[in-house]
Design an enzyme around this catalytic site. Structure first.
Site, short mmCIF file in Angstrom:
data_model
loop_
_atom_site.label_atom_id
_atom_site.label_comp_id
_atom_site.label_asym_id
_atom_site.label_seq_id
_atom_site.Cartn_x
_atom_site.Cartn_y
_atom_site.Cartn_z
N ASN A 9 50.25 33.88 43.34
CA ASN A 9 49.28 33.07 44.10
C ASN A 9 48.14 32.72 43.16
O ASN A 9 47.30 33.56 42.86
CB ASN A 9 48.77 33.89 45.30
CG ASN A 9 47.68 33.14 46.07
OD1 ASN A 9 47.46 31.95 45.83
ND2 ASN A 9 47.02 33.83 46.98
N LYS A 11 45.73 30.85 43.75
CA LYS A 11 44.49 30.53 44.49
C LYS A 11 43.93 29.21 43.93
O LYS A 11 44.71 28.34 43.57
CB LYS A 11 43.52 31.70 44.38
CG LYS A 11 44.19 33.02 44.77
CD LYS A 11 43.26 34.17 44.93
CE LYS A 11 44.06 35.39 45.38
NZ LYS A 11 43.22 36.55 45.63
N HIS A 90 46.40 34.28 54.62
CA HIS A 90 45.77 35.03 53.52
C HIS A 90 44.34 35.39 53.94
O HIS A 90 43.67 34.63 54.63
CB HIS A 90 45.75 34.17 52.25
CG HIS A 90 45.39 34.96 51.04
ND1 HIS A 90 44.10 35.35 50.77
CD2 HIS A 90 46.17 35.49 50.05
CE1 HIS A 90 44.10 36.07 49.65
NE2 HIS A 90 45.33 36.17 49.20
N GLU A 92 41.68 35.29 52.43
CA GLU A 92 40.66 34.31 52.04
C GLU A 92 40.63 33.12 53.00
O GLU A 92 39.58 32.52 53.21
CB GLU A 92 40.90 33.88 50.57
CG GLU A 92 40.53 35.02 49.62
CD GLU A 92 41.32 35.07 48.32
OE1 GLU A 92 41.95 34.07 47.95
OE2 GLU A 92 41.30 36.14 47.68
N GLU A 160 48.15 43.04 52.14
CA GLU A 160 47.11 42.92 51.11
C GLU A 160 45.80 43.49 51.65
O GLU A 160 45.04 42.77 52.33
CB GLU A 160 46.89 41.45 50.75
CG GLU A 160 48.08 40.77 50.14
CD GLU A 160 47.66 39.58 49.28
OE1 GLU A 160 47.89 39.61 48.09
OE2 GLU A 160 47.09 38.63 49.83
N GLY A 166 41.41 41.31 44.08
CA GLY A 166 40.48 40.83 43.05
C GLY A 166 39.47 41.87 42.60
O GLY A 166 38.50 41.54 41.91
N SER A 205 45.40 43.46 43.34
CA SER A 205 45.20 43.99 41.97
C SER A 205 46.49 44.50 41.33
O SER A 205 46.47 45.47 40.56
CB SER A 205 44.11 45.08 41.97
OG SER A 205 42.86 44.53 42.33
#
Ligand code: 13P
Length: 244
Positions: A9, A11, A90, A92, A160, A166, A205
């Site tokens: 991904n 992003k 996701h 985000e 996740e 991140g 991560s």
């Protein structure tokens, strides 16, 4: 054990140059399903040149079939391009765009109806984990996808935890495995018939160093990789670790 699935991904990162670099790196086939999910504007470029060495997906899709939804892309358009998968839900998207479980479910159904695979993302926040609510949160997120889970067609779930995304602080393999087992249990409750056909991935991560430890557990049927997928050597190392 079934074939593992490794998803990159990107992003809102990368460039056409990275797309070309990735293509150069994936000429060798492995016993792993690989999906590269770049920003949508790069999808065609990757599909045209991938020549089947890997699949290409999108990071998001509209919850609507078509119509006056400026800026959105429909699942049918994604299918027409030749992409095979779409990330839905996701954290985000949930966080920055206020996507509710209901919106995520609507998107998942659009993806399935177009014959594509939704990768349904779930995961708890740090506050939820620290207050002992991680399992309840993830269970609720999965249960909210019941219509998708019963629809038919290929589905993947990506666990996740938000605190691992991140941050450089992956969940430990045991923490990941415990939640993946929990998710498998909920899938069986929601659809005994379909549950075992669904691959469950871990994300947060993941890198070239910790992938082997994660993949030493059969429950981890794949990974969803953010930052490390932008580094072609790291990503190749993750694919090698998955190829067991
Ligand atoms: P990182 O691998 O950068 O932690 O991102 C994980 C992720 O959100 C993939 O979807």
């Amino acid at each position: 054990m079934r074939k593992r699935l490794v998803i990159a991904n990107w992003k809102m990162n990368g460039s056409l140059a990275l797309a070309d670099e990735v293509l150069a790196d994936f000429s060798a086939k492995s016993n792993v399903d690989v999906i590269v999910v770049p920003p949508s504007v790069y999808v065609s470029r990757l599909i045209e040149s991938a020549e089947g060495s890997f699949d290409v997906g999108l990071q998001d899709v509209s919850q609507f079939e078509n119509g006056a939804h400026t800026g959105d892309v429909s699942a049918a358009m994604v299918a027409e391009l030749g992409a095979t998968a779409v990330l839905v839900g996701h954290s985000e998207r949930r966080g920055e765009h206020g996507e509710s479980d209901a919106t995520v479910a609507a998107k998942g159904l659009q993806v399935l109806a177009a014959g594509l695979m939704p990768v349904i993302c779930v995961g708890e926040s740090l506050a939820e984990r620290e207050s002992g609510k991680a399992t309840a949160r993830v269970r609720a997120q999965i249960e909210a996808q019941a219509d998708c889970l019963r629809f038919g067609g290929e589905i993947a779930i990506a666990y996740e935890p938000i605190w691992a995304i991140g941050t450089g602080k992956s969940a430990s393999a045991l923490e990941a495995v415990a939640m993946l087992r929990e998710i498998r249990g909920v899938l069986r409750e929601v659809s005994a018939e379909r549950a075992d056909g669904i691959r469950i991935l871990y994300g947060g991560s993941v890198n070239g160093e910790n992938a082997a430890e994660l993949f030493s557990h059969d429950e981890i049927e794949g990974v969803l990789v953010g930052g490390a997928s932008l580094d072609t050597e790291q990503f190749a190392a993750i694919i090698r670790a998955a190829d067991v």
